[in-house]
Scaffold this motif. Sequence first.
Motif, PDB file in Angstrom:
ATOM      1  N   LEU A 103       0.827  -1.212   0.000  1.00 27.10           N
ATOM      2  CA  LEU A 103       0.000   0.000   0.000  1.00 27.10           C
ATOM      3  C   LEU A 103       0.859   1.260   0.000  1.00 27.10           C
ATOM      4  CD1 LEU A 103      -2.883  -1.080   2.409  1.00 27.10           C
ATOM      5  CD2 LEU A 103      -3.040  -0.613  -0.054  1.00 27.10           C
ATOM      6  N   ALA A 104       1.980   1.218   0.704  1.00 23.14           N
ATOM      7  CA  ALA A 104       2.890   2.368   0.704  1.00 23.14           C
ATOM      8  C   ALA A 104       3.453   2.591  -0.700  1.00 23.14           C
ATOM      9  CB  ALA A 104       4.016   2.145   1.704  1.00 23.14           C
ATOM     10  N   ALA A 105       3.800   1.497  -1.381  1.00 29.37           N
ATOM     11  CA  ALA A 105       4.309   1.609  -2.747  1.00 29.37           C
ATOM     12  C   ALA A 105       3.230   2.138  -3.689  1.00 29.37           C
ATOM     13  CB  ALA A 105       4.798   0.243  -3.231  1.00 29.37           C
ATOM     14  N   ALA A 106       2.001   1.674  -3.503  1.00 33.15           N
ATOM     15  CA  ALA A 106       0.895   2.136  -4.338  1.00 33.15           C
ATOM     16  C   ALA A 106       0.642   3.630  -4.124  1.00 33.15           C
ATOM     17  CB  ALA A 106      -0.369   1.336  -4.024  1.00 33.15           C
ATOM     18  N   ARG A 107       0.740   4.083  -2.869  1.00 31.19           N
ATOM     19  CA  ARG A 107       0.558   5.508  -2.583  1.00 31.19           C
ATOM     20  C   ARG A 107       1.639   6.335  -3.251  1.00 31.19           C
ATOM     21  NH1 ARG A 107      -1.981   6.138   3.485  1.00 31.19           N
ATOM     22  NH2 ARG A 107      -2.005   8.314   2.879  1.00 31.19           N
ATOM     23  N   ALA A 108       2.865   5.852  -3.221  1.00 32.65           N
ATOM     24  CA  ALA A 108       3.960   6.572  -3.864  1.00 32.65           C
ATOM     25  C   ALA A 108       3.745   6.645  -5.376  1.00 32.65           C
ATOM     26  CB  ALA A 108       5.287   5.901  -3.549  1.00 32.65           C
ATOM     27  N   LEU A 109       3.309   5.557  -5.978  1.00 33.37           N
ATOM     28  CA  LEU A 109       3.040   5.539  -7.414  1.00 33.37           C
ATOM     29  C   LEU A 109       1.908   6.491  -7.784  1.00 33.37           C
ATOM     30  CD1 LEU A 109       3.372   1.716  -8.135  1.00 33.37           C
ATOM     31  CD2 LEU A 109       4.666   3.517  -9.303  1.00 33.37           C
ATOM     32  N   LEU A 110       0.882   6.550  -6.942  1.00 35.62           N
ATOM     33  CA  LEU A 110      -0.251   7.444  -7.195  1.00 35.62           C
ATOM     34  C   LEU A 110       0.224   8.883  -7.295  1.00 35.62           C
ATOM     35  CD1 LEU A 110      -3.286   8.128  -7.352  1.00 35.62           C
ATOM     36  CD2 LEU A 110      -3.335   8.087  -4.844  1.00 35.62           C
ATOM     37  N   VAL A 111       1.047   9.304  -6.344  1.00 38.70           N
ATOM     38  CA  VAL A 111       1.529  10.685  -6.314  1.00 38.70           C
ATOM     39  C   VAL A 111       2.513  10.953  -7.451  1.00 38.70           C
ATOM     40  CG1 VAL A 111       2.841  12.370  -4.957  1.00 38.70           C
ATOM     41  CG2 VAL A 111       1.152  10.913  -3.833  1.00 38.70           C
ATOM     42  N   GLU A 151       3.053   9.080 -10.399  1.00 35.44           N
ATOM     43  CA  GLU A 151       2.718   8.748 -11.784  1.00 35.44           C
ATOM     44  C   GLU A 151       1.221   8.669 -12.073  1.00 35.44           C
ATOM     45  OE1 GLU A 151       5.050   5.488 -13.391  1.00 35.44           O
ATOM     46  OE2 GLU A 151       6.410   5.623 -11.678  1.00 35.44           O
ATOM     47  N   GLY A 152       0.375   8.688 -11.043  1.00 33.74           N
ATOM     48  CA  GLY A 152      -1.059   8.609 -11.266  1.00 33.74           C
ATOM     49  C   GLY A 152      -1.605   7.201 -11.116  1.00 33.74           C
ATOM     50  N   ALA A 198     -11.126  10.571  -9.768  1.00 35.84           N
ATOM     51  CA  ALA A 198     -11.327  10.678 -11.213  1.00 35.84           C
ATOM     52  C   ALA A 198     -11.148   9.328 -11.894  1.00 35.84           C
ATOM     53  CB  ALA A 198     -10.353  11.702 -11.793  1.00 35.84           C
ATOM     54  N   TRP A 199     -10.134   8.591 -11.462  1.00 35.22           N
ATOM     55  CA  TRP A 199      -9.850   7.276 -12.060  1.00 35.22           C
ATOM     56  C   TRP A 199     -11.019   6.313 -11.859  1.00 35.22           C
ATOM     57  CZ3 TRP A 199      -6.350   4.774 -15.075  1.00 35.22           C
ATOM     58  CH2 TRP A 199      -6.359   3.381 -15.026  1.00 35.22           C
TER      59      TRP A 199
END
Length: 199
Positions: free
Chosen positions: A15-23, A25-26, A107-108
């Motif tokens: 989840l931490a990695a997913a949060r970083a990717l969200l910020v 790269e989207g 939005a996604w």
Amino acid sequence: MRKRMTPEESRAAALAAARALLVEEGMSAITLKSVGARIGRTHANLLHHFGSVDGLHGALADEIARDVAASITGSIGQYRLGKTKLRRVVEEMFLAFREQGIGQLIAWVVLSGRRDALEPIESAVAQVVKDITADGDDRPLDRATLGLVLLAVGDSLVGHEMARATDLEHEASYDIAVRQVLAVLGEYQNGVTKGRPGR
């Protein structure tokens, strides 16, 4: 040698990695493969934790929604105690939406037709309204919260661009939000008149 993680640690790392990717790269960048690559885990390992990429997105929405809701509730609590100004509450809320990528996430899921994934955010906002409403307080805090959330979502998506288009500083959106909240609550900026509009 890859570090051995407990199931809880592995899920938290994902989840931490997913949060970083969200910020960075989207939402489109958040796949089981990309998250697995960041934390050194296999696709199968992440499937075990989340079931699917949709499950990962749902867990991400839930975690972000809870964190942002707690931040908003805390800021509003400080305001009600007279320890901070309303503009600061608005600033912190807008920054939380921006920094956590909530606009991107919303939005996604809407554009991908997965509105059910908004349930954690919906529940978090409902909890904020419940938490900030004291017994006997008849002010329309639900309306004020609705307005603030919608403004914060829009700001997190296109705030910089729209400020540039109107030749305004991005921070002008904070002032607009403060005025709208004060209008909804019927509390005027000088702090002299309080009550419903029209009294």
